[in-house]
Design a protein around this motif. Structure first.
Motif, PDB file in Angstrom:
ATOM      1  N   UNK A 114       0.747  -1.405  -0.018  1.00  0.00           N
ATOM      2  CA  UNK A 114       0.093  -0.111   0.005  1.00  0.00           C
ATOM      3  C   UNK A 114       0.869   1.462  -0.007  1.00  0.00           C
ATOM      4  N   UNK A 115       1.980   1.416   0.730  1.00  0.00           N
ATOM      5  CA  UNK A 115       2.734   2.510   1.093  1.00  0.00           C
ATOM      6  C   UNK A 115       4.127   2.488   0.537  1.00  0.00           C
ATOM      7  N   UNK A 116       4.530   1.285  -0.088  1.00  0.00           N
ATOM      8  CA  UNK A 116       5.873   1.156  -0.555  1.00  0.00           C
ATOM      9  C   UNK A 116       6.195   1.832  -1.790  1.00  0.00           C
ATOM     10  N   UNK A 117       7.346   1.207  -2.384  1.00  0.00           N
ATOM     11  CA  UNK A 117       7.786   1.760  -3.573  1.00  0.00           C
ATOM     12  C   UNK A 117       8.028   0.749  -4.737  1.00  0.00           C
ATOM     13  N   UNK A 118       7.019  -0.062  -4.751  1.00  0.00           N
ATOM     14  CA  UNK A 118       6.988  -1.337  -5.818  1.00  0.00           C
ATOM     15  C   UNK A 118       6.838  -0.577  -7.412  1.00  0.00           C
ATOM     16  N   UNK A 119       7.194  -1.406  -8.231  1.00  0.00           N
ATOM     17  CA  UNK A 119       7.005  -0.921  -9.598  1.00  0.00           C
ATOM     18  C   UNK A 119       6.689  -2.254 -10.458  1.00  0.00           C
ATOM     19  N   UNK A 120       6.576  -1.922 -11.664  1.00  0.00           N
ATOM     20  CA  UNK A 120       6.182  -3.254 -12.438  1.00  0.00           C
ATOM     21  C   UNK A 120       7.250  -4.351 -12.471  1.00  0.00           C
ATOM     22  N   UNK A 121       8.669  -3.930 -12.111  1.00  0.00           N
ATOM     23  CA  UNK A 121       9.729  -4.885 -12.038  1.00  0.00           C
ATOM     24  C   UNK A 121       9.961  -5.223 -10.840  1.00  0.00           C
ATOM     25  N   UNK A 269      20.354  -1.139  -5.071  1.00  0.00           N
ATOM     26  CA  UNK A 269      19.089  -1.983  -5.371  1.00  0.00           C
ATOM     27  C   UNK A 269      18.198  -1.283  -6.292  1.00  0.00           C
ATOM     28  N   UNK A 270      17.967  -1.833  -7.498  1.00  0.00           N
ATOM     29  CA  UNK A 270      17.193  -1.307  -8.678  1.00  0.00           C
ATOM     30  C   UNK A 270      15.747  -1.972  -8.649  1.00  0.00           C
ATOM     31  N   UNK A 271      14.744  -1.425  -9.436  1.00  0.00           N
ATOM     32  CA  UNK A 271      13.454  -1.972  -9.588  1.00  0.00           C
ATOM     33  C   UNK A 271      12.427  -1.339  -8.620  1.00  0.00           C
ATOM     34  N   UNK A 272      12.790  -0.658  -7.785  1.00  0.00           N
ATOM     35  CA  UNK A 272      11.884   0.491  -6.798  1.00  0.00           C
ATOM     36  C   UNK A 272      11.791   1.768  -7.670  1.00  0.00           C
ATOM     37  N   UNK A 273      10.826   2.516  -7.057  1.00  0.00           N
ATOM     38  CA  UNK A 273      10.590   3.963  -7.510  1.00  0.00           C
ATOM     39  C   UNK A 273      12.175   4.732  -7.534  1.00  0.00           C
ATOM     40  N   UNK A 274      12.896   4.510  -6.691  1.00  0.00           N
ATOM     41  CA  UNK A 274      14.183   5.077  -6.746  1.00  0.00           C
ATOM     42  C   UNK A 274      15.222   4.040  -6.390  1.00  0.00           C
ATOM     43  N   UNK A 275      16.543   4.424  -6.729  1.00  0.00           N
ATOM     44  CA  UNK A 275      17.726   3.428  -6.308  1.00  0.00           C
ATOM     45  C   UNK A 275      17.820   3.497  -4.833  1.00  0.00           C
ATOM     46  N   UNK A 276      18.222   2.427  -4.283  1.00  0.00           N
ATOM     47  CA  UNK A 276      18.353   2.224  -2.862  1.00  0.00           C
ATOM     48  C   UNK A 276      19.851   2.015  -2.891  1.00  0.00           C
ATOM     49  N   UNK A 277      20.542   2.606  -2.212  1.00  0.00           N
ATOM     50  CA  UNK A 277      21.767   2.580  -1.936  1.00  0.00           C
ATOM     51  C   UNK A 277      22.189   1.501  -0.717  1.00  0.00           C
ATOM     52  N   UNK A 278      22.749   0.398  -1.010  1.00  0.00           N
ATOM     53  CA  UNK A 278      22.748  -0.676  -0.205  1.00  0.00           C
ATOM     54  C   UNK A 278      24.049  -1.224   0.075  1.00  0.00           C
ATOM     55  N   UNK A 279      24.848  -0.780   0.951  1.00  0.00           N
ATOM     56  CA  UNK A 279      26.117  -1.463   0.989  1.00  0.00           C
ATOM     57  C   UNK A 279      26.191  -2.278   2.473  1.00  0.00           C
ATOM     58  N   UNK A 280      27.086  -3.204   2.276  1.00  0.00           N
ATOM     59  CA  UNK A 280      27.456  -3.931   3.749  1.00  0.00           C
ATOM     60  C   UNK A 280      27.650  -3.452   4.864  1.00  0.00           C
ATOM     61  N   UNK A 281      27.392  -3.756   6.262  1.00  0.00           N
ATOM     62  CA  UNK A 281      27.941  -3.169   7.214  1.00  0.00           C
ATOM     63  C   UNK A 281      29.262  -3.444   7.345  1.00  0.00           C
ATOM     64  N   UNK A 282      29.862  -4.442   6.568  1.00  0.00           N
ATOM     65  CA  UNK A 282      31.353  -4.950   6.628  1.00  0.00           C
ATOM     66  C   UNK A 282      32.242  -4.130   5.682  1.00  0.00           C
ATOM     67  N   UNK A 283      31.580  -3.321   4.861  1.00  0.00           N
ATOM     68  CA  UNK A 283      32.199  -2.571   3.859  1.00  0.00           C
ATOM     69  C   UNK A 283      33.465  -1.739   4.463  1.00  0.00           C
ATOM     70  N   UNK A 284      34.760  -1.681   4.127  1.00  0.00           N
ATOM     71  CA  UNK A 284      35.703  -1.427   4.808  1.00  0.00           C
ATOM     72  C   UNK A 284      35.969   0.195   4.494  1.00  0.00           C
TER      73      UNK A 284
END
Length: 308
Positions: A114-121, A269-284
Motif C-alpha cells: 500500500x505505501x511502498x515503492x514497488x514498480x512493475x519490475x 538496489x534497482x527496480x523500486x521507484x528510486x535507487x536504494x544504496x545498499x552497502x554491507x555493514x562490513x564494507x571497509x
C-alpha cells in the motif's frame, strides 16, 4: 583499466548535481562517516532519518560533523524506514541509503503493497566490484534480495543489472548466467533457467545485452578455462555481468571475494521507484560507500536522459 572501477564511477558522477538522499537510521560511525564523505564530495544531499538523539550521540562520539545536514526525527529504525519511503512518495528525495539497520527491515517498508515503492519490475541488488585481477568492471547479481528467484524474477534481475551497466557507458554488456556446470542438465534447475533466459534475450524479452549460459563461474571469467572445456562465445571469459542462481550462491561468492581477496564493491538496489544504496555493514572504506552513492547518481542521470 588504468584507474579503478570506483574512480571511474566517481569521474562519471563529477559533473552531475548531488542527489537528495534519505539516509535511514544512521546511528553508527560507518553510516555517518560514509554519508558525510559523500556529502563533502558533492555526490549526495543527505537527509538523516532516525532517532535524533542517537544520531547526534554517534556524531559526537566519533567526531563527525553533521551540523549542515538536516535530521528528521523518528522513534526507532522501523519508523525511520517508513518515513524515508514516505519522503520518496512525496517526491522529496531521489534515493534511499541504508544506515545501521537490517536490510530486511528497510526492504519491508519499501515492499509494502500500500505505501511502498514497488514498480512493475522486481527489485534486485547489484554489486559493482573492483577486482584488480580482472580486466574490467564486474557486476554481480543478486546477492541480497531475492532468495530463490523464479525464472521471471531472474529476467528482471538480469535486466536491472543490464540497465545499470549501460549507465556506466561501457558498451553492450556481456552477461554470464552461471551455474555449477556449463551444460544443460535437467537435475540442475538453474541450467534450465539459464537456457530460457538466453532464449528470452533472443526474442527481445531481455534487451541491450549479449547473454550466454549456463556457464561455470570459471569459464565465465577465464578464456583459458572456457577454451579448456571447448566453450567459445562472446561472453565466455569476458563477462561484464554475473547472474547467480540464487541468493545463497551470490552472497557466498561476494563474501569470499570480499574477505579472502579484499575485493571492494559498490552496491545498489534497482527496480523500486528510486535507487536504494545498499552497502554491507562490513564494507571497509568510505570510498566504496561514496562509489555506491555515485553509482545511484549516474544511474538516475542515465534514466533521465532516456526519458527526455
Amino acid at each position: 583499466m588504468s584507474i579503478s572501477v570506483f574512480e571511474y564511477i566517481m569521474q562519471l558522477q563529477q559533473p552531475l548535481k548531488p542527489i537528495t538522499t534519505a539516509v535511514v537510521h544512521p546511528v553508527d560511525e560507518l553510516s555517518l562517516s560514509g554519508t558525510v564523505d559523500a556529502f563533502k564530495k558533492g555526490i549526495i544531499s543527505p537527509i538523516l532519518v532516525g532517532p535524533k538523539q542517537k544520531i547526534l550521540a554517534a556524531a559526537n562520539k566519533y567526531d563527525i560533523d553533521i551540523l549542515n545536514i538536516p535530521i528528521i526525527a523518528t522513534p526507532h529504525s522501523h519508523a525511520a524506514a517508513e518515513k524515508a519511503v514516505e519522503l520518496v512518495r512525496e517526491g522529496k528525495v531521489e534515493a534511499l541509503m541504508k544506515g545501521k539497520l537490517h536490510t530486511d527491515e528497510l526492504m519491508s517498508a519499501v515492499l509494502d503493497k500500500a505505501k511502498g515503492l514497488r514498480t512493475g519490475r522486481r527489485m534486485s541488488h547489484i554489486l559493482t566490484m573492483d577486482v584488480p585481477s580482472y580486466h574490467k568492471p564486474l557486476l554481480l547479481t543478486d546477492a541480497a534480495i531475492n532468495i530463490s528467484p523464479s525464472l521471471m524474477t531472474k529476467k528482471d534481475i538480469t535486466q536491472n543489472a543490464i540497465d545499470l551497466f549501460l549507465s556506466l557507458k561501457k558498451g553492450t554488456p556481456k552477461v554470464a548466467i552461471v551455474s555449477a556446470v556449463e551444460t544443460v542438465t535437467e537435475s540442475i534447475p538453474s541450467t534450465l533457467d539459464a537456457t530460457a533466459l538466453c532464449k528470452m534475450a533472443e526474442r527481445g524479452q531481455i534487451t541491450n545485452a549479449i547473454l550466454d549460459g549456463p556457464l561455470g563461474f570459471d569459464n565465465a571469467i577465464s578464456k583459458q578455462a572456457a577454451k579448456a572445456k571447448g566453450i567459445y562465445s562472446e561472453v565466455a571469459g569476458d563477462a561484464d555481468i554475473i547472474v547467480v542462481p540464487d541468493l545463497e550462491s551470490g552472497n557466498m561468492l561476494y563474501k569470499q571475494m570480499s574477505f579472502l581477496f579484499q575485493v571492494e564493491s559498490a552496491g545498489i538496489v534497482l527496480g523500486a521507484r528510486v535507487p536504494i544504496i545498499l552497502t554491507s555493514r562490513a564494507t571497509r572504506s568510505d570510498l566504496a560507500r561514496s562509489a555506491s552513492c555515485a553509482l545511484a547518481a549516474v544511474y538516475l542521470n542515465a534514466q533521465a536522459v532516456l526519458t527526455q
